[in-house]
Design an enzyme around this catalytic site. Sequence first.
Site, short mmCIF file in Angstrom:
data_model
loop_
_atom_site.label_atom_id
_atom_site.label_comp_id
_atom_site.label_asym_id
_atom_site.label_seq_id
_atom_site.Cartn_x
_atom_site.Cartn_y
_atom_site.Cartn_z
N GLY A 49 8.54 8.47 -7.10
CA GLY A 49 8.74 7.05 -7.31
C GLY A 49 7.59 6.26 -7.89
N GLU A 103 1.47 4.33 -3.97
CA GLU A 103 2.88 4.43 -3.56
C GLU A 103 3.70 3.41 -4.32
OE1 GLU A 103 4.84 6.33 -2.17
OE2 GLU A 103 4.46 6.69 -0.06
N ASP A 104 4.96 3.74 -4.58
CA ASP A 104 5.88 2.77 -5.16
C ASP A 104 6.29 1.77 -4.09
OD1 ASP A 104 7.25 4.74 -3.75
OD2 ASP A 104 8.92 4.85 -5.15
N ASP A 107 7.99 1.67 3.28
CA ASP A 107 8.96 1.07 4.21
C ASP A 107 8.71 1.66 5.59
OD1 ASP A 107 10.19 3.55 3.58
OD2 ASP A 107 11.69 2.58 2.34
N LYS A 135 7.68 -3.13 2.81
CA LYS A 135 8.69 -3.68 3.72
C LYS A 135 8.08 -3.71 5.12
CE LYS A 135 12.73 -1.73 1.32
NZ LYS A 135 13.90 -0.87 1.53
N PHE A 156 17.76 -2.12 0.53
CA PHE A 156 17.63 -0.97 -0.35
C PHE A 156 17.55 -1.44 -1.79
CE2 PHE A 156 18.98 2.66 -2.87
CZ PHE A 156 18.11 3.62 -2.40
N ASP A 163 14.80 5.23 -6.91
CA ASP A 163 16.11 5.75 -7.29
C ASP A 163 17.13 5.66 -6.17
OD1 ASP A 163 16.62 9.07 -6.37
OD2 ASP A 163 14.85 7.96 -5.74
N ARG A 169 15.69 5.25 -11.75
CA ARG A 169 14.22 5.23 -11.89
C ARG A 169 13.79 4.62 -13.22
NH1 ARG A 169 11.86 8.14 -7.78
NH2 ARG A 169 13.03 9.91 -6.95
#
Length: 182
Positions: A49, A103-104, A107, A135, A156, A163, A169
């Site tokens: 990601g 990191e993308d 969460d 998050k 989400f 993705d 993506r």
Amino acid sequence: MEKIVRLNDRDFRLYKSESEILTAVRNVAHRINEEYIGKRPLLVPILNGSFMFASDLIKELMLDCELCFVKAASYHGTESSGSVSTVIGLNQNIEGRHVILIEDIVDTGNTLAKILPQFKEKNPASLKIASLLFKPNALKHNFSLDYVGLEIPNDFIVGYGLDYDGLGRNLRDIYQVIEDGD
């Protein structure tokens, strides 16, 4: 007119535009540029990601840096599987290096909870975390992020590297799932 995309069996509405995302990326890069003057950090994007965030972030850095990738996975569909498997590991000596994990999205934090100890045991000079998205209400582990582009609710999302079952993506914007009844 609301911008909506369909991926597999789900609809998603525009949540963050490419320009909003790139502003957040520049803000993270600005902080890194200020904090790493005279240092040569090793940037470690966590695949899959983070590839778009990492690419745009690196283009905004005005300092010498190196790059090394690791790959981890913890999602199936729209839910975290709760388990993390590192597929491709770190192949560089990081002892005494300034390392920034990229990191993308953070969460639950399960991916980082698995990866952080592996990095710490290799004795880097410093170990920081940069994430485009965070998050805070979903975090299940006790660690802090050093660089965050955007804090978001626990919905989400897809796009800009994120993705849904392998799709989305490539989207330049970020989209939020449309739940039944929305």
